[in-house]
Write a protein that holds these residues in place. Structure first.
Motif, PDB file in Angstrom:
ATOM      1  N   TRP A  15       0.738  -1.282  -0.085  1.00  0.00           N
ATOM      2  CA  TRP A  15      -0.122  -0.108  -0.095  1.00  0.00           C
ATOM      3  C   TRP A  15       0.921   1.297  -0.007  1.00  0.00           C
ATOM      4  O   TRP A  15       0.608   2.142  -0.536  1.00  0.00           O
ATOM      5  N   LEU A  16       2.070   1.288   0.613  1.00  0.00           N
ATOM      6  CA  LEU A  16       2.943   2.615   0.804  1.00  0.00           C
ATOM      7  C   LEU A  16       3.407   2.773  -0.737  1.00  0.00           C
ATOM      8  O   LEU A  16       4.012   3.929  -0.885  1.00  0.00           O
ATOM      9  N   LYS A  21       2.027   2.960  -3.263  1.00  0.00           N
ATOM     10  CA  LYS A  21       1.256   4.295  -3.918  1.00  0.00           C
ATOM     11  C   LYS A  21       2.115   5.649  -4.078  1.00  0.00           C
ATOM     12  O   LYS A  21       1.801   6.351  -5.001  1.00  0.00           O
ATOM     13  N   LEU A  22       3.030   5.758  -3.086  1.00  0.00           N
ATOM     14  CA  LEU A  22       3.604   7.078  -3.384  1.00  0.00           C
ATOM     15  C   LEU A  22       4.598   7.333  -4.327  1.00  0.00           C
ATOM     16  O   LEU A  22       4.930   8.324  -4.693  1.00  0.00           O
ATOM     17  N   THR A  80       8.222  13.872  -7.561  1.00  0.00           N
ATOM     18  CA  THR A  80       8.875  14.627  -6.508  1.00  0.00           C
ATOM     19  C   THR A  80      10.260  15.352  -6.953  1.00  0.00           C
ATOM     20  O   THR A  80      11.014  15.860  -6.018  1.00  0.00           O
ATOM     21  N   ASN A  83      -1.974  16.877  -2.918  1.00  0.00           N
ATOM     22  CA  ASN A  83      -1.441  15.428  -2.430  1.00  0.00           C
ATOM     23  C   ASN A  83      -2.114  15.054  -0.945  1.00  0.00           C
ATOM     24  O   ASN A  83      -1.449  14.013  -0.317  1.00  0.00           O
ATOM     25  N   LEU A 132      -4.629  13.148  -0.053  1.00  0.00           N
ATOM     26  CA  LEU A 132      -4.941  11.802   0.200  1.00  0.00           C
ATOM     27  C   LEU A 132      -3.779  10.779   0.185  1.00  0.00           C
ATOM     28  O   LEU A 132      -3.815   9.750   0.513  1.00  0.00           O
ATOM     29  N   ASP A 133      -2.629  11.460  -0.178  1.00  0.00           N
ATOM     30  CA  ASP A 133      -1.584  10.682  -0.048  1.00  0.00           C
ATOM     31  C   ASP A 133      -0.558  10.830   1.206  1.00  0.00           C
ATOM     32  O   ASP A 133       0.194  10.043   1.369  1.00  0.00           O
ATOM     33  N   LEU A 169      -1.566  10.123   4.144  1.00  0.00           N
ATOM     34  CA  LEU A 169      -1.698   8.776   5.012  1.00  0.00           C
ATOM     35  C   LEU A 169      -0.670   7.796   4.707  1.00  0.00           C
ATOM     36  O   LEU A 169       0.206   7.270   5.671  1.00  0.00           O
ATOM     37  N   ALA A 170      -0.194   7.640   3.391  1.00  0.00           N
ATOM     38  CA  ALA A 170       0.695   6.557   3.109  1.00  0.00           C
ATOM     39  C   ALA A 170       2.103   7.409   3.280  1.00  0.00           C
ATOM     40  O   ALA A 170       2.896   6.622   4.074  1.00  0.00           O
ATOM     41  N   ALA A 171       2.260   8.587   3.386  1.00  0.00           N
ATOM     42  CA  ALA A 171       3.726   9.349   3.575  1.00  0.00           C
ATOM     43  C   ALA A 171       3.829   9.373   5.173  1.00  0.00           C
ATOM     44  O   ALA A 171       4.780   8.924   5.730  1.00  0.00           O
ATOM     45  N   VAL A 188       7.100  14.195  -0.383  1.00  0.00           N
ATOM     46  CA  VAL A 188       5.557  14.540  -0.188  1.00  0.00           C
ATOM     47  C   VAL A 188       5.228  15.221   0.953  1.00  0.00           C
ATOM     48  O   VAL A 188       4.485  16.300   0.855  1.00  0.00           O
ATOM     49  N   ARG A 189       5.691  15.014   1.941  1.00  0.00           N
ATOM     50  CA  ARG A 189       5.377  15.753   3.249  1.00  0.00           C
ATOM     51  C   ARG A 189       5.745  17.466   2.950  1.00  0.00           C
ATOM     52  O   ARG A 189       4.974  18.019   3.273  1.00  0.00           O
TER      53      ARG A 189
END
Lengths: 97, 488
Positions: free
Chosen positions: A35-36, A38-39, A44, B302, B304-305, B307-309, B381-382
């Motif tokens: 699941w992780l 997805k990042l 970036t 971002n 909704l991302d 959570l994963a971050a 992402v953070r």
């Protein structure tokens, strides 16, 4: 990126957790890591990583002793009290004969 | 007496209508009656409480009363308290008695509060139902026969405060651990700006996210508690020199022709929430519009991302923070065949399953082959999320969003780890960005249970956040008096 069973076991070993393969499997760590992933799709490029929201310049403290002489307090929660009276932590033997 | 707010209790203490000893005894009696059933305290400290209360009464008599003198609070069992067992709800620290006082708990001593005890939580604050506690889960006092969760990780605090087993208390919020439990127990939970309250002496989970904050029944009460907790601490290098000092009642930020631009996050509109949450959230927005709020749509691309971050950064920091529990200097030790075996047996027995899961995930994302792919990518992402919030705050003064999708779920819900993690969807982004966010009750759902929504602000706009939260509190008008919630 998927991790093999052996890799996960190695990670558990590295952080010194005794764990059986069955238990490790039941923890569903694979599904969490999948699941992780997805990042990965986020672009970036050129973004500076942010490691802490407090981005003020960290202050320097004067190089002075602010506490000390608390040996007995430091020892007061020792799990093995064999060394306390002599002012030491008692730990398992580290070296072979 | 149990239904008094902090603000009301302080007035009665000042006027001499009640004494701190009387007030404290009322709470201790109630803890005696309902504490076991609610399981909201890990350790109750009646002798300490009575001594604190007597000292408060003496100060009132001498005219030297402190700002929160005689106010009986619960301290999340993550804050080290000198001479009082501090467990982090872990077997690892089951018998740990610190010889030092955390900065936050010391500040409460300095403000004159009475310590009732240490409140239950998820083990090392890792969880959303407080079910990972080694001491069992606390229970939500709302519709108690249903045995609903009081949330997590500060679920002992919310259970205690909602049931009148403390007048207010502390929580810590790493990814929603103050706001989520407050929302589903009809309380006000404030995650301040990262750096406003010192982390020193607070058992570390994820140091760049951990944020101590107050939980109370009203916004004014939360503002009073935060005023006591906040302030620079030379022992925490990330602590800010900006203080926080509110006078109550907080002044209105809307009405009398005042204007305020309030942002709604576009991306959250796509997230499924309960019909009640949608209805109450929209109703409160209409209320705010009626007193002058201008609603603006903002975008946090971002979010909704987040959570994963979060579930990369938090476990990574945890895996390194929890390395200190090796069974040598304090905490549990299980003897093994040699030193390494002792470490491994100690940590296998001392940490519960969720803590172990997160530590292994944290180690995986920090390993040399995945450090760039996972950890640094999450940190980038953070930054993007924090920057988007900054941009959004050029278009609006404060932001509103739900605190969670629905009302409290049964404690025996059987969710997968990922389903539990998803409950943090609305809260984690604010921790990543280090910005203040307050969950405030927005009304009752059809099933009679409370729901909360968040007010989010720029770094150090904590006062504005609370001011807007107070308007929402007034419009929602839920009755969270403990005797009403418990029916006794």
């Amino acid at each position: 990126m998927a991790f093999s069973k052996q890799q996960l076991k190695k990670f558990a070993d590295l952080i010194r957790i005794d764990i059986s393969e069955e238990k490790l499997e039941k923890m569903n760590i694979d599904s969490v890591i999948e699941w992780l992933d997805k990042l990965q799709k986020i672009n970036t490029t050129g973004v500076e990583p942010m490691l802490n929201p407090a981005e003020h310049k960290l202050p320097r403290r004067a190089d002075v002793v602010t506490d000390g002489n608390i040996r007995d307090l430091v020892l007061s929660n020792a799990p093995d009290n064999a060394g306390i009276s002599r002012g030491y932590f008692a730990v398992p033997k580290v070296m072979d004969e | 007496m149990i239904d008094l707010t902090i603000t009301e209790a302080l007035q009665k203490l000042k006027s001499g209508e009640i004494s701190a000893v009387e007030l404290t005894r009322a709470y201790l009696d109630r803890i005696e009656k309902y504490g076991k059933e609610l399981n909201c305290y890990i350790t109750v400290t009646p002798e300490r409480a009575m001594a604190d209360a007597a000292a408060s009464d003496a100060r009132y008599a001498a005219g030297t009363a402190l700002p929160l003198d005689g106010i009986p609070i619960g301290m999340k069992d993550l804050f080290a308290t000198r001479g009082i067992r501090t467990t982090a709800a872990s077997r690892m620290l089951e018998n740990f008695v610190p010889e030092y006082e955390s900065t936050v708990s010391q500040k409460f001593i300095d403000a004159g509060t009475v310590l009732l005890g240490k409140t239950n939580l998820d083990e090392f604050a890792m969880g959303t139902f407080s079910k990972t506690s080694y001491f069992g889960a606390p229970v939500n006092p709302w519709q108690m026969e249903k045995r609903l969760t009081a949330g997590g990780s500060s679920g002992g605090a919310t259970s205690a405060i909602a049931s009148g087993l403390a007048i207010g208390g502390t929580g810590t919020d790493t990814g929603g651990s103050i706001r989520f439990p407050s929302a589903i127990t009809g309380l006000v939970g404030m995650k301040p700006t990262y750096g406003l309250c010192s982390r020193w002496g607070c058992v570390a989970f994820a140091s760049s996210l951990d944020t101590p904050g107050p939980i109370a029944r009203t916004v004014d009460d939360a503002a009073l508690l935060l005023s006591a907790m906040a302030g620079h601490d030379p022992k925490d290098s990330t602590s800010s020199d900006k203080g926080f000092n509110a006078t109550v009642p907080l002044s209105p930020i809307l009405g009398d022709g005042k204007t305020l631009r309030v942002g709604i996050i576009k991306e959250f509109a796509a997230v499924e929430v309960s019909a009640d949450m949608k209805r109450l959230f929209n109703a409160r927005i209409e209320d705010l519009k009626s007193i002058g709020a201008e609603i603006v749509e903002v975008s946090i691309p971002n979010i909704l991302d987040a959570l994963a971050a979060y579930y990369i950064i938090a476990p990574a920091e945890a895996s390194s923070n929890l390395a200190r529990y090796d069974g040598m200097k304090y905490g549990l030790r299980i003897e093994g065949e040699d030193l390494i075996d002792t470490y491994k047996k100690t940590r296998a027995a001392g940490f519960g399953e969720e803590v172990q899961r997160r530590m292994i995930v944290g180690t995986a994302v920090l390993s040399s082959e995945s450090y760039e792919v996972y950890f640094m990518q999450a940190a980038r992402v953070r930054r993007m999320i924090a920057d988007s919030f900054n941009k959004a705050f050029e278009q609006c003064d404060l932001i509103l969003c739900p605190s969670g999708a629905g009302t409290a779920m049964p404690l025996d819900s059987d969710l997968t780890p990922l389903e539990y993690y998803a409950l943090d969807l609305f809260t984690v982004a604010m921790n990543l960005a280090g910005i203040p966010a307050c969950s405030v009750p927005c009304g009752l759902a059809e099933n009679g249970l409370p729901l909360g929504m968040q007010v989010v602000g720029k770094r150090f706009d904590d006062l504005k956040v609370l001011q807007l939260a107070k308007h929402i509190e007034q419009f929602a008008g839920i009755d969270n008096r403990p005797t009403k919630v418990m029916g006794k």
